[in-house]
Design a protein around this motif. Structure first.
Motif, PDB file in Angstrom:
ATOM      1  N   LEU A   1      54.767  22.748  59.216  1.00 37.22           N
ATOM      2  CA  LEU A   1      55.399  23.469  58.108  1.00 37.22           C
ATOM      3  C   LEU A   1      55.255  22.741  56.784  1.00 37.22           C
ATOM      4  CD1 LEU A   1      58.702  24.680  59.834  1.00 37.22           C
ATOM      5  CD2 LEU A   1      56.459  25.800  59.732  1.00 37.22           C
ATOM      6  N   GLY A   2      54.607  21.594  56.799  1.00 39.15           N
ATOM      7  CA  GLY A   2      54.419  20.855  55.550  1.00 39.15           C
ATOM      8  C   GLY A   2      55.636  20.007  55.198  1.00 39.15           C
ATOM      9  N   HIS A   3      55.418  19.122  54.219  1.00 42.38           N
ATOM     10  CA  HIS A   3      56.508  18.226  53.816  1.00 42.38           C
ATOM     11  C   HIS A   3      57.699  18.990  53.260  1.00 42.38           C
ATOM     12  CE1 HIS A   3      54.498  14.401  54.487  1.00 42.38           C
ATOM     13  NE2 HIS A   3      53.391  14.924  53.964  1.00 42.38           N
ATOM     14  N   ASP A   4      57.416  20.128  52.575  1.00 43.38           N
ATOM     15  CA  ASP A   4      58.505  20.888  51.973  1.00 43.38           C
ATOM     16  C   ASP A   4      59.002  22.005  52.869  1.00 43.38           C
ATOM     17  OD1 ASP A   4      56.296  22.467  51.885  1.00 43.38           O
ATOM     18  OD2 ASP A   4      56.432  22.953  49.753  1.00 43.38           O
ATOM     19  N   GLY A   5      58.404  22.189  54.040  1.00 43.14           N
ATOM     20  CA  GLY A   5      58.849  23.213  54.966  1.00 43.14           C
ATOM     21  C   GLY A   5      58.403  24.614  54.628  1.00 43.14           C
ATOM     22  N   GLN A   6      57.486  24.785  53.657  1.00 44.26           N
ATOM     23  CA  GLN A   6      57.071  26.114  53.216  1.00 44.26           C
ATOM     24  C   GLN A   6      55.672  26.495  53.710  1.00 44.26           C
ATOM     25  OE1 GLN A   6      59.322  28.077  51.716  1.00 44.26           O
ATOM     26  NE2 GLN A   6      60.665  26.290  52.052  1.00 44.26           N
ATOM     27  N   ALA A   7      54.975  25.582  54.365  1.00 46.36           N
ATOM     28  CA  ALA A   7      53.627  25.879  54.855  1.00 46.36           C
ATOM     29  C   ALA A   7      53.707  26.446  56.271  1.00 46.36           C
ATOM     30  CB  ALA A   7      52.764  24.625  54.816  1.00 46.36           C
ATOM     31  N   MET A   8      52.562  26.770  56.826  1.00 47.29           N
ATOM     32  CA  MET A   8      52.494  27.242  58.218  1.00 47.29           C
ATOM     33  C   MET A   8      51.066  27.065  58.697  1.00 47.29           C
ATOM     34  SD  MET A   8      54.337  28.370  60.641  1.00 47.29           S
ATOM     35  CE  MET A   8      54.279  29.234  62.213  1.00 47.29           C
ATOM     36  N   THR A   9      50.818  25.942  59.338  1.00 44.16           N
ATOM     37  CA  THR A   9      49.466  25.614  59.789  1.00 44.16           C
ATOM     38  C   THR A   9      49.506  25.325  61.286  1.00 44.16           C
ATOM     39  OG1 THR A   9      48.975  24.621  57.634  1.00 44.16           O
ATOM     40  CG2 THR A   9      47.490  24.106  59.463  1.00 44.16           C
ATOM     41  N   ARG A  10      48.686  26.049  62.017  1.00 41.79           N
ATOM     42  CA  ARG A  10      48.603  25.791  63.459  1.00 41.79           C
ATOM     43  C   ARG A  10      47.767  24.540  63.669  1.00 41.79           C
ATOM     44  NH1 ARG A  10      45.256  27.372  67.843  1.00 41.79           N
ATOM     45  NH2 ARG A  10      46.435  27.796  69.776  1.00 41.79           N
ATOM     46  N   VAL A  11      48.345  23.556  64.337  1.00 39.61           N
ATOM     47  CA  VAL A  11      47.715  22.243  64.495  1.00 39.61           C
ATOM     48  C   VAL A  11      47.027  22.121  65.855  1.00 39.61           C
ATOM     49  CG1 VAL A  11      48.137  19.760  64.608  1.00 39.61           C
ATOM     50  CG2 VAL A  11      49.333  21.158  62.906  1.00 39.61           C
ATOM     51  N   ALA A  12      47.763  22.444  66.881  1.00 39.29           N
ATOM     52  CA  ALA A  12      47.204  22.228  68.222  1.00 39.29           C
ATOM     53  C   ALA A  12      47.895  23.142  69.205  1.00 39.29           C
ATOM     54  CB  ALA A  12      47.369  20.771  68.637  1.00 39.29           C
ATOM     55  N   ALA A  13      47.250  23.324  70.352  1.00 35.58           N
ATOM     56  CA  ALA A  13      47.819  24.090  71.459  1.00 35.58           C
ATOM     57  C   ALA A  13      47.328  23.478  72.750  1.00 35.58           C
ATOM     58  CB  ALA A  13      47.445  25.567  71.349  1.00 35.58           C
ATOM     59  N   ILE A  14      48.181  23.469  73.745  1.00 36.23           N
ATOM     60  CA  ILE A  14      47.823  22.914  75.049  1.00 36.23           C
ATOM     61  C   ILE A  14      48.402  23.829  76.119  1.00 36.23           C
ATOM     62  CG2 ILE A  14      49.838  21.358  74.933  1.00 36.23           C
ATOM     63  CD1 ILE A  14      48.255  19.379  76.613  1.00 36.23           C
ATOM     64  N   ASN A  15      47.558  24.285  77.041  1.00 33.70           N
ATOM     65  CA  ASN A  15      48.020  25.246  78.048  1.00 33.70           C
ATOM     66  C   ASN A  15      48.581  24.512  79.246  1.00 33.70           C
ATOM     67  OD1 ASN A  15      45.826  24.478  79.720  1.00 33.70           O
ATOM     68  ND2 ASN A  15      44.480  25.907  78.637  1.00 33.70           N
ATOM     69  N   THR A  16      49.119  25.272  80.131  1.00 36.40           N
ATOM     70  CA  THR A  16      49.829  24.679  81.272  1.00 36.40           C
ATOM     71  C   THR A  16      48.891  23.932  82.199  1.00 36.40           C
ATOM     72  OG1 THR A  16      51.385  25.166  83.061  1.00 36.40           O
ATOM     73  CG2 THR A  16      49.657  26.799  82.626  1.00 36.40           C
ATOM     74  N   ASN A  17      47.684  24.409  82.365  1.00 38.51           N
ATOM     75  CA  ASN A  17      46.756  23.702  83.254  1.00 38.51           C
ATOM     76  C   ASN A  17      46.423  22.323  82.712  1.00 38.51           C
ATOM     77  OD1 ASN A  17      46.640  25.873  85.029  1.00 38.51           O
ATOM     78  ND2 ASN A  17      44.966  26.867  83.893  1.00 38.51           N
ATOM     79  N   THR A  18      46.220  22.255  81.424  1.00 40.62           N
ATOM     80  CA  THR A  18      45.932  20.948  80.808  1.00 40.62           C
ATOM     81  C   THR A  18      47.106  20.012  80.966  1.00 40.62           C
ATOM     82  OG1 THR A  18      44.495  22.054  79.206  1.00 40.62           O
ATOM     83  CG2 THR A  18      45.217  19.814  78.697  1.00 40.62           C
ATOM     84  N   ILE A  19      48.307  20.572  80.780  1.00 46.40           N
ATOM     85  CA  ILE A  19      49.520  19.752  80.924  1.00 46.40           C
ATOM     86  C   ILE A  19      49.627  19.226  82.349  1.00 46.40           C
ATOM     87  CG2 ILE A  19      52.021  19.807  80.856  1.00 46.40           C
ATOM     88  CD1 ILE A  19      51.797  21.871  78.599  1.00 46.40           C
ATOM     89  N   VAL A  20      49.461  20.098  83.309  1.00 49.33           N
ATOM     90  CA  VAL A  20      49.585  19.684  84.715  1.00 49.33           C
ATOM     91  C   VAL A  20      48.532  18.648  85.065  1.00 49.33           C
ATOM     92  CG1 VAL A  20      49.403  20.478  87.100  1.00 49.33           C
ATOM     93  CG2 VAL A  20      50.674  21.832  85.426  1.00 49.33           C
ATOM     94  N   GLN A  21      47.310  18.855  84.590  1.00 51.78           N
ATOM     95  CA  GLN A  21      46.248  17.903  84.893  1.00 51.78           C
ATOM     96  C   GLN A  21      46.542  16.546  84.271  1.00 51.78           C
ATOM     97  OE1 GLN A  21      43.623  18.342  86.971  1.00 51.78           O
ATOM     98  NE2 GLN A  21      43.247  16.139  86.640  1.00 51.78           N
ATOM     99  N   SER A  22      47.017  16.535  83.023  1.00 50.41           N
ATOM    100  CA  SER A  22      47.336  15.269  82.360  1.00 50.41           C
ATOM    101  C   SER A  22      48.479  14.566  83.069  1.00 50.41           C
ATOM    102  CB  SER A  22      47.700  15.537  80.890  1.00 50.41           C
ATOM    103  OG  SER A  22      46.621  16.123  80.198  1.00 50.41           O
ATOM    104  N   ALA A  23      49.483  15.359  83.489  1.00 53.50           N
ATOM    105  CA  ALA A  23      50.617  14.748  84.181  1.00 53.50           C
ATOM    106  C   ALA A  23      50.195  14.202  85.531  1.00 53.50           C
ATOM    107  CB  ALA A  23      51.735  15.771  84.332  1.00 53.50           C
TER     108      ALA A  23
END
Length: 1408
Positions: free
Chosen positions: A335-357
């Protein structure tokens, strides 16, 4: 085990009232010097009349010492390991939860429950009965949730929503203005500046067709939400456009995000006015790009799998938004330093999470890592490099970071997210080897908030069991250790939330304070209430409290009715002695009446279980610490003893309740090891007599006191005092900390102060039974010193903060206007720490400014003085209050119109007040003000009182008299002189005014127009006569003082002003000693000054009737060797001495001594007259020498010196004659020779003058000398002189009676003169024949006889006394017969005439 009754009183006596120094080499510091707190200080008040001295400020040694320890404790409270440190995040991924240390098993009680339970069910509130009825009317959709911000729960049934307070089930509100079923609900904060102030929140309701915003307001205050009101009409509404809203999330700055079933995240955007290209409200899709709008929706649906967003959470500290989908995908939006932005940074799906765990926790079943049931942000105050935690249905917690590994060490709270990666897998309880088989399963709801995790699990019944995991009891553990508790609920959990917001600093962090993570609960528990959590089920609302350590201790003390229980000991074991003692102090310092018994139990636990001073020797081999009996599975890292304690023994200055040690209780087997290897808690010293190094550690009681003290001060310690507010052009000074915040801190400090003063006493143990007595004493002494230092600092801190609160209450911005620019800047840069530890001058200046504000407003200072005396008695002592009262009264006396009696009464009150504080007032200015009020008697009285108070032992008089000359006596003498100088200044002004006569005519000082002169300000309204009267009265009053130095000061003043007459008029018993002392002290004095002082002394004696004393002083003056005393003055002194000596003989019975003294004075006078004659003769010499004259002036010489050194060498014949006469030294030849030289010298001087002049001049000289010596036949050789003079008379043709007239005028009797002439005639000296006048003597004799018988000139009666006449006549008749006979026989021209004349004379003589 012995009873603990009275333990507090018995054990508290060890805390000696002495200061401490925790560092080695300070053991020899003077204990007595810091045992008494003294005020600051020294500095004068800005007011000119009185002073508050910074020398009266408490001992800086003790305050500085305690301040260093306190700083160390505060720094340690910032060094607790962060969450990332505890879960061991480093270069590689990790897993935790497999060790017994991760979930230590605490000992259970008789009921099978852990002794230290952190969760407690506070209340169970059933749902309002009205709602239960509405469940039966549900047609399509029902939801429940919580609004913790406004302390309400909500229920939506189809298109209706109901809201009520979950604490009591009251204030039921509802809204039925929608036609479609409600599918998502959220309470959000409005954007600032758009709605009216009464709209405090917005209720966002989503249906299948639209999303609306309803205004929420309350009838109570902004923080006390009493009665809720929903506006009937929506404020904004937007269509869903087919999007099925599943979840809604609002941010603190008013943004509203919505998660939809299609996996997109939307924003409900609204604004106050419509723009050119924007509506007042609209829905924005942040998950799709602009290009996606060009593709038909059926194509998107065909190529994309639906994954609804079921949860959105915001990290408010970092402005990051996280979303969780139904299938377990996590997305990160910046959301940025001032909270007014909206930028998608990253996404991780459940399979990736399970594999990493699975890669991290290889021994754990992969099914444990899915599905995800909850995500929660990890705020920056908890960790800088951990950002998100996800909880699975098996209770596994997965910790994520949005930073890459390379940036972990450089992470800051402002770091922006760039990725999302799993960094830690935290398994739930039950995975350790020795763990119980129970573990969380089928978790369907979860909550994580600031280190506390709740897992709502499904059981076989319809009732949930909630697992609680918390690390609040182990904040300093180097490895994440959590307690576990379970709680059964009625029904299935629909929603859970924390009631109160996450812990925040009570006061905004200072820019001067170094960045630090949020401290753990154990640090802030004294200022924060217990955290409450709400579990909403279909049956009721469960209000659950997470107990703080202090709440746990409270419950344990109540359960055991005192500290004598295993549970209480376990508490002290788990928390560590110092942390447990600091916690116990919260209860022990309680001032509530209902908590009095609890406070006593807590105090007894503090003293009983607080541990003792520990010592250790390096020469002993290390031994392991025994495991604690109160921790069943004691983790190794919790029992680690610091490396420098190889062998440790405890020694207490307390009496052990067991009669010995603590049994199996080992204070080092603690859950929170020391954070640093060296600290004020542990010192190294050498054991007495040997070279063996010894360590000692302060007791938990000592450290707990400092910990609690520092934690109370923590919110303000590093805060600046003030800041600028208002317009930049005219900034106003305002306190950074408000008065209410200070009131809270002061309340806690005063409670601690009461405990410390009640339990820290002066006397400690006098005997020690241990063989290591020296080392024990050393350690105990250090602890006692440190405790007294803390006591001093505590007292001083309370006063300083209370003073600042008073300033805040008196409108600091107005006070700031009267401060200097330098002072204002100082207040903006000075921290509370500096004000407390070294800000005495600042405190004094602020007090002065506050007092001045009252004085400037002509307001009474009684109330503010009383307030200052109450809150800061050391900074503003009773003397300072009285000084302020003096200021006020004097100002009132000068500026207020009142009658004379009231004014004198007020001034007398002022004087009485000043007498109470003589050492604190500014005497010069007070006297000046009293003088301006014409209260001169008060000036005298005050000066005398102040002088006496400044020198109560009269050292000044001893110094003045020479009996004592040490620095203290000299200082006392100077102090008294300064006091009496003020009195003299007032007298000087009065006498100056009395001498001023403006009405008298005077010559102008310069030509030109007349210059009008104005009287002096201090004499305004006083006439000269009035000034004279007041001056005399004031002087008389001053002379009534019994202090000799007061009289001396007045004498000095009169002497300096040359008022000798006034000085001699004084009737004082000390004047004689003063004058004698002035004449005795001659060093550095001018001779003229010394003579003047002797003059005063003899005049004093003469005036007082002590004539003989005056004569002796005068004699001393006459004899003094000095060029300042001339010879005539010496003769005057001798003359006055003779007069005084004669007066002494006549005024009293004279004695031989006085007679002898008078005789000596007269003799000395005779010699002095001769010396004067010598001086006169020398002065007439043409060859006179200045040195010779100076010598004749500078001393009184004896006759020998005068003759040999002056008269003889200089040929001063007359002086020789005078010397011989004075010395009564007769030498006929010498006398005759001197007379001959005198006559010759005179004749020589006459030179060629005519006879008449010669006769007159010589006759005059002879008459003068004759008057001096004629009566002394020895020194006035009459026959020689007559013969010599008659010879000169013949030569100068002088008249026959020339010599006779000279002699008679000089005082020679007629009889003696006739006899002399008769003998000369009878001698028949040839000189007469030689001179050619043989009958010269007969002519002279005939003239004499004619003078005798001539009655017209008095004749016989005038020349001869009656008794001698007959004899003289007979002699004359006989002599005339002889003369006639001789004349008949001689032949000379004058003979015939002489015969006739003698015959006539013969007849006349016979007739007589």
């Amino acid at each position: 085990m012995q009873s603990l009754t009275g333990a507090s009183h018995k054990f508290s006596s060890i805390y000696h009232d002495t200061s401490a120094n925790p560092y080695k080499n300070d053991v020899n510091s003077n204990l007595s010097s810091t045992a008494i707190m003294t005020s600051p200080v020294s500095k004068t008040m800005m007011a000119p009349l009185a002073s508050i001295q910074s020398t009266l400020i408490p001992s800086l040694e003790g305050i500085d010492l305690a301040g260093r320890i306190l700083e160390w404790q505060l720094k340690n409270d910032n060094l607790f390991p962060s969450l990332a440190d505890q879960i061991k995040i480093g270069e590689a991924h990790g897993v935790s939860g497999l060790s017994d240390v991760d979930y230590p098993m605490l000992e259970v009680g008789p009921n099978g429950l852990p002794l230290l339970r952190q969760m407690g069910l506070v209340n169970r509130i059933p749902l309002p009965p009205e709602l239960v009825e509405h469940f039966g009317h549900m047609q399509s959709y029902c939801m429940m949730g919580l609004f913790p911000l406004i302390q309400r729960a909500w229920l939506s049934i189809d298109s209706d929503i109901y809201v009520w307070t979950y604490e009591d089930g009251g204030d039921l509100s509802y809204f039925d203005g929608l036609s479609e079923p409600i599918i998502a609900v959220e309470l959000v904060q409005p954007k600032p500046g758009i709605f009216q102030p009464h709209i405090q929140y917005l209720l966002c309701l989503a249906t299948t067709v639209e999303v609306v915003l309803l205004g929420v307001s309350f009838s109570g205050s902004n923080t006390n939400y009493e009665e809720m009101h929903l506006l009937p009409e929506p404020l904004f509404a937007v269509p869903t456009d087919g999007a099925y809203i599943v979840t809604i999330r609002g941010t603190t700055d008013g943004r509203i995000f919505m998660g939809a079933k299609d996996g997109c995240i939307y924003e409900f955007f609204y604004q106050a006015e419509e723009g050119f290209f924007s509506r007042k409200c609209r829905k924005i899709n942040h998950s799709k790009s602009t290009l996606s709008y060009l593709i038909p929706s059926f194509i998107n649906a065909a190529f994309s799998e639906e994954d609804p967003l079921v949860q959105m959470v915001q990290d408010e500290s970092r402005r990051i938004l996280y979303t969780r989908s139904e299938k377990g995908t996590i997305q990160v939006y910046d959301l940025g330093h001032d909270g007014q932005a909206m930028t998608r940074v990253a996404a991780i799906n459940t399979n990736t999470i399970v594999q990493s765990a699975a890669n991290i926790a290889r021994t754990v079943d992969r099914s444990s890592f899915k599905p995800l049931v909850c995500i929660a942000p990890v705020e920056s105050s908890e960790s800088t490099n951990l950002h998100l935690v996800a909880i699975t249905a098996s209770g596994v917690r997965l910790y994520f970071s949005t930073l890459p590994w390379r940036s972990f060490n450089e992470a800051t709270p402002s770091s922006r997210p760039v990725t999302l990666q799993l960094v830690q897998v935290r398994l739930p309880p039950g995975y350790a080897a020795n763990a119980s088989p129970q573990r969380p399963q089928q978790v369907h709801s979860a909550l994580y908030s600031h280190g506390t995790t709740f897992l709502a699990t499904t059981t076989a019944s319809d009732n949930d069991v909630v697992w609680t995991l918390s690390n609040s009891l182990f904040p300093a553990a180097q490895q994440l250790s959590e307690t576990q508790n379970t709680l059964g609920l009625d029904g299935k959990t629909w929603a859970l939330a924390e009631v109160t917001p996450a812990p925040k600093r009570a006061i905004e962090a200072s820019a001067f304070a170094p960045p630090a993570p949020e401290p753990p609960l154990i640090v802030t528990q004294h200022s924060l209430g217990p955290r409450k959590f709400i579990f909403l089920t279909t049956q009721c609302c469960h209000v659950v409290t997470q107990l703080r350590p202090v709440d746990i201790l409270r419950q344990l003390l109540f359960d055991a009715s005192g500290p004598d229980s295993t549970a209480v000991r376990a508490f002290f074991q788990v928390l560590r002695e110092d942390q447990a003692c600091a916690t116990a102090l919260i209860l022990a310092c309680s001032t509530s009446i209902q908590d009095s018994q609890l406070a006593d139990w807590a105090a007894r636990a503090f003293f009983l279980l607080g541990g003792d001073v520990k010592i250790s020797s390096h020469s002993v081999h290390p031994i392991s610490s025994p495991a604690s009996p109160f921790i069943v599975n004691s983790p190794g890292h919790l029992n680690t003893t610091p490396s420098h304690f190889q062998h440790q023994q405890s020694y207490s200055t307390f009496t052990s309740p067991d009669g010995g040690g603590m049994g199996g209780f080992n204070p080092n087997a603690i859950s929170t090891p020391q954070l640093a290897p060296y600290s004020p808690q542990s010192n190294t010293m050498l054991a007495g007599g040997g070279g063996e190094a010894t360590d000692y550690q302060f007791s938990g009681r000592h450290n707990g006191l400092y910990l609690y003290f520092g934690r109370i001060l923590r919110p303000v310690w590093l805060m600046p005092l003030a800041r600028d507010v208002g317009k930049p052009q005219q900034p106003l000074l305002d306190s950074v900390v408000t008065s209410e915040e200070l009131l809270t801190v002061l309340g806690q400090l005063n409670a601690l102060k009461g405990f410390v003063h009640a339990n820290i006493h002066q006397n400690g143990p006098s005997s020690y039974q241990s063989s290591e007595k020296g080392r024990i004493q050393e350690a105990q002494m250090q602890e006692r010193k440190s405790l007294l230092a803390m006591k001093q600092l505590l007292d001083h801190t309370v006063e300083v903060l209370a003073l600042w609160k008073v300033l805040c209450d008196h409108q600091l911005h107005l006070l700031g206007q009267s401060l200097s620019a330098e002072m204002r800047m100082s207040l903006k840069t000075t921290l509370f720490r500096d004000l407390i530890l070294s800000g005495s001058d600042t405190c004094i200046g602020l007090i002065n400014s506050l007092i001045h504000r009252y004085l400037d407003d002509a307001a009474s200072t009684d109330a503010i003085s009383e307030k200052l005396r109450q809150v800061c008695p050391s900074l503003y002592r009773n003397e300072d209050a009285l000084c302020t009262k003096v200021n006020e009264q004097l100002l009132k006396a000068r500026t207020t119109t009142m009658n004379r009696m009231d004014k004198e009464r007020l001034l007398q009150q002022t004087l009485d007040t000043c007498k109470q504080i003589p050492a604190r007032i500014n005497l010069a200015h007070v006297c000046q003000q009293l003088s301006a009020c014409q209260y001169y008697g008060g000036v005298v009285e005050l000066c005398c009182v102040v002088a006496e108070k400044l020198d109560p032992h009269h050292r000044a008089l001893q110094c003045y008299s020479g009996q004592q000359e040490d620095p203290a006596a000299v200082e006392a003498l100077l102090a008294r002189k300064n006091c009496y100088q003020q009195m003299c200044l007032v007298l000087q002004k009065l006498y100056t005014a009395a001498a001023c006569h403006p009405q008298s005519p005077s010559v102008p000082k310069s030509p030109g127009p007349m210059v009008q002169t104005t009287p002096l300000e201090h004499d305004e309204g006083l006439s000269p006569l009035e000034a004279q009267r007041l001056a005399d009265e004031t002087l008389s009053l001053a002379l009534q003082s019994g202090d000799e130095l007061c009289h001396v000061a007045l004498f000095d003043w009169l002497t300096d002003n040359k008022w000798d007459d006034k000085l001699l008029e004084i009737q004082s018993a000390h004047l004689e000693n003063y004058l004698k002392r002035q004449t005795a002290v001659q060093g550095g004095q001018q001779q003229t000054d010394l003579v003047a002082k002797y003059d005063l002394l003899w005049k004093f004696y003469e005036k007082s009737g002590q004539f003989i004393a005056a004569a002796r002083v005068l004699s001393r003056l006459a004899d003094a060797h000095s060029t300042a005393i001339s010879l005539p003055l010496r003769i005057e002194y001798l003359s006055r001495a003779i007069v005084c000596a004669r007066a002494a003989e006549t005024s009293s019975f004279g004695n031989a001594v006085q007679g002898q003294f008078l005789y000596e004075m007269e003799e000395k006078m005779d010699v002095a007259k001769v010396q004067s004659q010598v001086l006169e003769a020398v002065s007439r010499l043409h060859s006179r020498d200045a040195d010779t004259i100076s010598r004749l002036h500078s001393d009184l010489l004896d006759v020998t010196q005068l003759y040999e050194q002056f008269a003889e060498p200089l040929g001063l014949w007359e002086c020789k004659l005078a010397i011989l006469h004075c010395a009564n030294h007769y030498d006929a030849a010498l006398v005759t020779n001197i007379w001959q030289n005198v006559i010759n010298a005179e004749v020589k001087k006459l030179g060629n003058a005519d006879s008449e002049t010669k006769l007159a001049t010589l006759g005059s000289k002879m008459k003068t000398l004759g008057r001096t010596y004629a009566q002394s036949e020895l020194f006035f050789p009459l026959e020689f002189l007559v013969k010599t003079l008659e010879t000169l008379s013949i030569r100068w043709n002088g008249p026959p009676d020339w010599v006779v007239s000279i002699m008679l005028t000089a005082g020679v009797s007629f009889q003696r003169l006739f006899a002399t002439y008769n003998r000369l005639y009878g001698a028949k000296d040839a000189v007469w024949q030689a001179e050619g006048k043989p009958n010269h003597l007969l002519k002279v004799l005939a003239d004499m006889l004619n003078r005798l018988v001539d009655s017209s000139s008095g004749g016989m009666a005038a020349l001869v006394p009656t008794a001698d006449r007959r004899a003289l006549i007979g002699q004359c008749v006989e002599a005339v017969g002889i003369y006639l006979t001789d004349l008949f026989c001689t032949v000379h021209a004058t003979s015939a005439g002489l015969v006739a004349e003698f015959r006539t004379l013969q007849g006349k003589l016979e007739l007589l």
